[in-house]
Design a protein around this motif. Sequence first.
Motif, short mmCIF file in Angstrom:
data_model
loop_
_atom_site.label_atom_id
_atom_site.label_comp_id
_atom_site.label_asym_id
_atom_site.label_seq_id
_atom_site.Cartn_x
_atom_site.Cartn_y
_atom_site.Cartn_z
N LEU A 176 11.53 0.43 -11.49
CA LEU A 176 10.76 1.08 -12.56
C LEU A 176 11.36 2.43 -12.88
O LEU A 176 12.01 3.05 -12.04
N PRO A 177 11.13 2.94 -14.08
CA PRO A 177 11.77 4.18 -14.49
C PRO A 177 11.17 5.42 -13.82
O PRO A 177 10.05 5.39 -13.29
N TYR A 178 11.91 6.50 -13.87
CA TYR A 178 11.44 7.82 -13.46
C TYR A 178 10.75 8.50 -14.65
O TYR A 178 11.23 8.37 -15.76
N PRO A 179 9.64 9.19 -14.44
CA PRO A 179 8.94 9.43 -13.19
C PRO A 179 8.12 8.22 -12.75
O PRO A 179 7.59 7.48 -13.58
N PRO A 182 3.55 7.57 -13.50
CA PRO A 182 3.05 6.87 -14.71
C PRO A 182 3.53 5.44 -14.80
O PRO A 182 2.80 4.56 -15.27
N ALA A 183 4.77 5.17 -14.35
CA ALA A 183 5.31 3.81 -14.42
C ALA A 183 4.52 2.86 -13.53
O ALA A 183 4.15 1.74 -13.94
N ILE A 184 4.23 3.28 -12.30
CA ILE A 184 3.46 2.43 -11.39
C ILE A 184 2.04 2.26 -11.90
O ILE A 184 1.46 1.17 -11.84
N ASP A 185 1.46 3.32 -12.43
CA ASP A 185 0.09 3.24 -12.96
C ASP A 185 0.01 2.19 -14.07
O ASP A 185 -0.94 1.39 -14.13
N ARG A 186 1.00 2.16 -14.95
CA ARG A 186 1.00 1.19 -16.06
C ARG A 186 1.15 -0.25 -15.53
O ARG A 186 0.40 -1.14 -15.90
N VAL A 187 2.14 -0.46 -14.67
CA VAL A 187 2.44 -1.80 -14.18
C VAL A 187 1.31 -2.33 -13.31
O VAL A 187 0.97 -3.53 -13.34
N ALA A 188 0.68 -1.45 -12.52
CA ALA A 188 -0.37 -1.86 -11.58
C ALA A 188 -1.60 -2.45 -12.28
O ALA A 188 -2.36 -3.20 -11.66
N PRO A 193 -4.61 -5.36 -6.50
CA PRO A 193 -4.51 -4.31 -5.48
C PRO A 193 -4.74 -4.81 -4.06
O PRO A 193 -4.44 -4.10 -3.10
N ALA A 194 -5.28 -6.02 -3.92
CA ALA A 194 -5.51 -6.59 -2.59
C ALA A 194 -4.45 -7.62 -2.21
O ALA A 194 -4.56 -8.29 -1.17
N ALA A 195 -3.41 -7.75 -3.02
CA ALA A 195 -2.41 -8.80 -2.78
C ALA A 195 -1.62 -8.55 -1.50
O ALA A 195 -1.26 -9.50 -0.79
N ILE A 196 -1.34 -7.30 -1.18
CA ILE A 196 -0.51 -6.96 -0.02
C ILE A 196 -1.23 -5.88 0.78
O ILE A 196 -1.66 -4.86 0.22
N ALA A 197 -1.34 -6.08 2.08
CA ALA A 197 -2.09 -5.14 2.94
C ALA A 197 -1.16 -4.04 3.44
O ALA A 197 -0.73 -4.03 4.60
N PHE A 198 -0.83 -3.10 2.56
CA PHE A 198 -0.01 -1.97 2.99
C PHE A 198 -0.85 -1.02 3.85
O PHE A 198 -2.07 -0.92 3.68
N PRO A 199 -0.20 -0.29 4.77
CA PRO A 199 -0.95 0.59 5.68
C PRO A 199 -1.57 1.79 4.96
O PRO A 199 -1.11 2.20 3.90
N ARG A 200 -2.64 2.30 5.57
CA ARG A 200 -3.28 3.54 5.13
C ARG A 200 -2.88 4.62 6.13
O ARG A 200 -3.42 4.67 7.24
N PRO A 201 -1.94 5.48 5.78
CA PRO A 201 -1.36 6.39 6.78
C PRO A 201 -2.36 7.41 7.33
O PRO A 201 -3.18 7.97 6.61
N LEU A 202 -2.27 7.65 8.64
CA LEU A 202 -3.05 8.67 9.34
C LEU A 202 -4.56 8.53 9.10
O LEU A 202 -5.26 9.51 8.91
N THR A 203 -5.05 7.31 9.13
CA THR A 203 -6.48 7.08 8.97
C THR A 203 -7.11 6.50 10.24
O THR A 203 -8.26 6.09 10.22
N VAL A 234 6.27 -7.58 -9.03
CA VAL A 234 6.27 -6.13 -9.18
C VAL A 234 4.86 -5.57 -9.41
O VAL A 234 4.47 -4.57 -8.81
N ALA A 235 4.08 -6.23 -10.24
CA ALA A 235 2.74 -5.72 -10.54
C ALA A 235 1.85 -5.71 -9.30
O ALA A 235 1.10 -4.76 -9.06
N ASP A 236 1.94 -6.77 -8.48
CA ASP A 236 1.14 -6.82 -7.26
C ASP A 236 1.58 -5.76 -6.25
O ASP A 236 0.74 -5.13 -5.58
N VAL A 237 2.89 -5.58 -6.10
CA VAL A 237 3.39 -4.55 -5.18
C VAL A 237 2.93 -3.17 -5.65
O VAL A 237 2.45 -2.35 -4.86
#
Length: 341
Positions: A176-179, A182-188, A193-203, A234-237
């Motif tokens: 996705l482009p820089y910055p 905004p690019a991730i916000d659009r694609v997401a 948002p529940a497709a992949i269980a990424f960690p929640r750091p320091l929780t 890409v959208a799920d990630v």
Amino acid sequence: MLVMGIETSCDETGVGLVRDGVLLGDALASSMDEHARFGGVVPEIAARAHLEALPSMVRHAVDRAGVQLSDVEAVAVTAGPGLASAVQVGLAAGKAFSLALGIPLYGVHHLAGHAAVDVLEHGPLPDRCVALIVSGGHTSLLVLRDLARDPIVHLGDTYDDAAGEAFDKVARLLGLPYPGGPAIDRVARDGDPAAIAFPRPLTGARDEPYAFSFSGLKTAVARWVERHPGPLPVADVAASFQEAVADTLSRKAVAACRAHGCGTLLLVGGVAANSRVRALTAQRCAAAGIALRVPSPRLCTDNGAMIAAVGDLVARAGLPPSPLDLAMQPTVTLTHALTHA
């Protein structure tokens, strides 16, 4: 007092004019397109762009405010933190206006500007509140009292990558482009948002309750992308990564408000423009009975109005101006609104 604010800490050249808590006019130029092909901000390109854009931004802001440059009674300028060569351009301009017009100079801490800008839209801050500042270079939980006069208390900061930096790096992983924010916000918006269980750091229960770390989350995304066979969803990630960031930020911010007896949360900085961060934080604040204050997206990113807002607050509080030999401080810690305090 009519205060002109100048912001040049990164790739935006901002000028704003504020009087008594009211934004009269502002102007903003960005060199973002010049940096996009490098995948991030190049300091010397940013500094040159500031030199070229600043005179016209001053003219535009003055015209939009319906005043004359000679009407300006104080100048506030970002003195740090930020890219050294970029900060130096704005600080030199601020000193020049101070000398030429015979007006006081206020060297402002960039992050204090992010906190102060909300005053321009929603009025004075409460006597005490928690502030979550999330940007490309900083992620901090703070307790604020009188922003002009009182010391700023850090509850927690990021140990490594700031939230905005993680957005940029993950966007690059996904092509996705820089910055990246905004690019991730659009694609997401098209992802789960529940497709992949990424960690929640320091929780975890034994982790620092108000500290942040997004380097591991970025690495988790990278490892998942490396292992995934076939076409990348890409959208799920993007949606799953964004959810992990929003969950972590909002969870810690609400917990800080509860623990410190603060009924107001101030959400500011460039990442505060992210739609999911705003929505989840609003949802959790409402459930906890906490008032949420968030500036409009255009005032979340770097701008001159936020620096003028700090200058307006400290001028009305009667604080002494900064010395004309004030040095820029690219890595100064936020303890007061003015960098020399």
